[in-house]
Design an enzyme around this catalytic site. Structure first.
Site, PDB file in Angstrom:
ATOM      1  N   PRO A   1       0.749  -1.236  -0.152  1.00 32.04           N
ATOM      2  CG  PRO A   1      -0.746  -1.573   1.592  1.00 32.04           C
ATOM      3  CD  PRO A   1       0.684  -2.053   1.250  1.00 32.04           C
TER       4      PRO A   1
ATOM      5  CB  THR B   1       3.954   0.404   3.265  1.00 31.36           C
ATOM      6  OG1 THR B   1       4.385   0.301   1.930  1.00 31.36           O
ATOM      7  CG2 THR B   1       2.574   0.099   3.619  1.00 31.36           C
TER       8      THR B   1
ATOM      9  CE  LYS C   1       4.835   0.749  -2.896  1.00 33.21           C
ATOM     10  NZ  LYS C   1       4.166   1.279  -1.727  1.00 33.21           N
TER      11      LYS C   1
ATOM     12  CD  GLU D   1     -20.463   9.430  19.761  1.00 31.25           C
ATOM     13  OE1 GLU D   1     -19.575   8.406  20.088  1.00 31.25           O
ATOM     14  OE2 GLU D   1     -20.799   9.862  18.761  1.00 31.25           O
TER      15      GLU D   1
ATOM     16  CG  HIS E   1     -21.379   4.448  19.307  1.00 35.83           C
ATOM     17  ND1 HIS E   1     -21.878   3.459  18.603  1.00 35.83           N
ATOM     18  CD2 HIS E   1     -21.639   5.443  18.877  1.00 35.83           C
ATOM     19  CE1 HIS E   1     -22.665   3.713  17.515  1.00 35.83           C
ATOM     20  NE2 HIS E   1     -22.260   5.212  17.388  1.00 35.83           N
TER      21      HIS E   1
END
Length: 609
Positions: free
Chosen positions: A182, A185, A187, A403, A406
């Protein structure tokens, strides 16, 4: 010579004083007749040169010439003096302007085509950023969180340093290594680390740099890039975003002759690698599923190294690397920060550390404290706090109960993530409040129970509104959409339905991203069943959550009231309330006594004189 107005000049002609006129452009010179002048011996005649003359500026006209003829004035027209230098400049000036304008636009066009020189003939040169040997300062110690990828690439470094060790035994190093993962990351960072560890020249170029407006430029740049690299071998060629030129040629709809010519030239150059030259091709992409099969066959890109998002240990290591240049307070726990940043890439974690440093400076602190890092995580994940946003008290109550629902569902539902923080402070563009859940550990697979627990937590906000007020609001719109997606994937992708158990109704790509294909391969009756099953599961889970919150209504009201007072409840305080669920009155008394004890010293202080 006396300068006079043109009108006076004509009057003196009319009076007969001026007897001779020389017409210039645009001036007139009038000469008077010679007349006697007094002298010591009497009178003497003045010469014409000594006679008074008049100078005027005017416009030559037919009426003026007629007046001269009538007065019988002798006149002559003096030819205009020619300045050949000025005349030449007047002729050449427009041509010079056109030449410089043409040269400006020609240079600009040539620069856009080639990117290197001012000549259009340099358009085929590679636009690579070449770094000389020993000037790449990145090392493997600067890369963390991708230990397996580092081990794969260390073999490449060893070959570049000691090639004879492999060639003498008959072994061949991979000609190409494809870094897959992705965005963010690391590379490109890994490719630079390989060049830095091996101390070899590093040629970096983007896949989009090969394609331009002229046909054949891409193939020419590929040849030029490999020519430059061979001259400085051993070395590394790094092509970023390889999918820009390496897309599969099997799809005729998206075919492009110029891109295919560039790809063909790249394939030819990779076949022409000499195993003894020490030239290695690294490439990076986040879309390996669209690459041409000929590019991925053995002998070209022999290896695919997965550079995935880091796990808990990797995130902690990355945070420590980025925190080396930041002044951290001694009590900062980077492991705790790594625990709440699940799914973050290396670039995301670097941004978190930088945001925390900026927040510390904004607050006037010399060190970054743990609060700065927590705030930076929430800022990057959800958005900036909107403390200035005005919300009506009635809406604040709805948000607080939403909230709290939750949080309670996340606490009492088996398989749900633990609550880290509850707040009703708005953030970002749409979040009027949020409950921050974090998993205990990184997950690689998710069970059916955990998926249903996530659905319960998403539906619990609306359920809390219904239990508290007897009606629901639009605040749960995003929660319902996410819950619907989870249940639909359970049925169509994961085979978790009664009728289509262990059957995947959608096809997914075979690449790294495994993107779903748009084609639907089931009937309308199956689609109707999927819709009905999604509605049934959601209704069943909603009833279960309403029953749970009805049972915990006293706890729901207490936490919501507390949340309205303080706006934010941290994990420790929330867990203390849960532990005292059956003794909320005692908890209220203890909290009030603590507040009175904290305010007593302030009240006992004498006012300043």
């Amino acid at each position: 010579m006396r300068i006079i107005p043109f009108s006076e000049f004509k009057d003196r002609i009319a009076s007969g004083e001026i007897v001779k006129v020389v017409v210039g452009s645009p001036y007139f010179v009038g000469y008077t007749s010679a007349r006697p002048a007094p002298s010591a011996r009497g009178f003497s005649l003045l010469s014409e040169r000594e006679a008074p003359t008049y100078h005027a500026i005017g416009v030559l006209s037919d009426s003026f010439l007629s007046m001269l003829d009538e007065r019988q004035v002798v006149y002559s027209i003096k030819p205009r003096e020619r300045n050949y230098l000025i005349e030449t400049f007047q002729y050449l000036f427009p041509l010079l302007i056109l030449f410089f304008v043409w040269r400006f636009f020609f240079k600009r066009m040539a620069s856009n085509v080639s990117g290197l020189g001012s000549s259009i003939f340099s358009a085929g040169h590679a636009r690579s950023a070449a770094v000389e040997e020993g000037k790449v300062t990145t090392r493997f110690a600067d890369v963390a969180g991708v230990d397996e990828a580092k081990e794969e690439l260390m073999e490449v470094v060893d070959f570049l340093k000691f090639p004879k060790k492999y060639t003498e035994i008959g072994g061949k190093i991979p000609r190409g290594v494809l870094l897959v993962g992705p965005p963010g990351t690391g590379k490109t960072l890994l490719a630079r680390a390989v060049a830095g560890e091996a101390s070899v020249p590093f040629f970096r170029i983007s896949g989009s740099d090969f394609i331009e407006m002229f046909v054949g430029i891409g193939a020419s740049r590929v040849r030029d890039l490999f020519k430059q690299a061979r001259e400085k071998a051993p070395g590394i060629i790094f092509i970023d975003e390889l999918d820009a030129i390496g897309k599969s040629r099997l799809n005729a709809i998206h075919s492009n002759d110029e891109r295919e010519q560039t790809l063909n030239q790249l394939l030819v150059e990779m076949d022409g690698f000499d195993n003894t030259t020490g030239l290695i091709l690294l490439a990076a992409t986040n879309r390996p599923d669209v690459l041409d099969p000929a590019l991925l066959r053995p002998g070209r890109f022999d290896r695919q190294v997965c550079v995935d998002r880091p796990d808990l240990k990797g995130r902690e290591a990355i945070l420590r690397i980025h925190a080396q240049n930041v002044k951290l307070a001694p009590e900062v726990d980077l492991k705790a920060v790594a625990r709440i940043t699940g799914g973050y890439s290396g670039a995301d974690l670097a941004n978190v550390v930088n945001e925390a440093a900026l927040l510390a400076v904004r607050s006037g602190r010399a060190q970054v404290i743990e609060t700065d890092l927590d705030e930076a995580v929430e800022k990057t994940m959800i958005g900036l706090q909107k403390k200035s946003r005005v919300i009506r008290e009635e809406e604040r109550r709805i948000i607080a109960y939403h909230e709290t629902g939750h949080a309670l569902a996340g606490t009492f539902t088996k398989g749900a993530d633990k609550v880290h923080k509850i707040t009703i402070i708005p953030r970002g563009t749409s979040a009027l409040g949020y409950t921050f859940h974090i998993p205990e550990d990184d997950r690689h697979i998710v069970t059916e129970q955990q998926l249903l627990a996530e659905v319960d937590v998403l539906l619990s906000g609306r359920a809390a509104e219904f239990v508290a007020f007897g009606e629901v609001s639009t605040g749960a719109g995003n929660d319902i959409s996410r819950a619907t997606d989870i249940v639909r994937k359970m049925i169509t992708d994961y085979g978790m339905s009664e009728k289509f158990q262990n059957v995947a109704l959608t096809r997914r790509g075979t690449g790294y991203l495994a993107e779903p294909q748009l084609a639907r391969e089931y009937s309308e009756c199956t689609q109707q069943y999927v819709d009905e099953e999604v509605a049934r599961v959601l209704a069943e889970r909603y009833r279960a959550v309403v029953a749970l919150l009805t049972e915990k209504k006293e706890l729901l009201e207490y936490i919501a009231t507390r949340l309205l007072e303080r706006e934010t409840i941290e994990r420790d305080e929330f867990e203390e309330v849960i532990r005292c669920e059956h003794d909320l009155e005692g908890l209220k008394k203890r909290l009030s006594q603590q507040q009175e004890g904290a305010s007593a010293p302030a009240q006992g202080q004498s006012p300043p004189s």
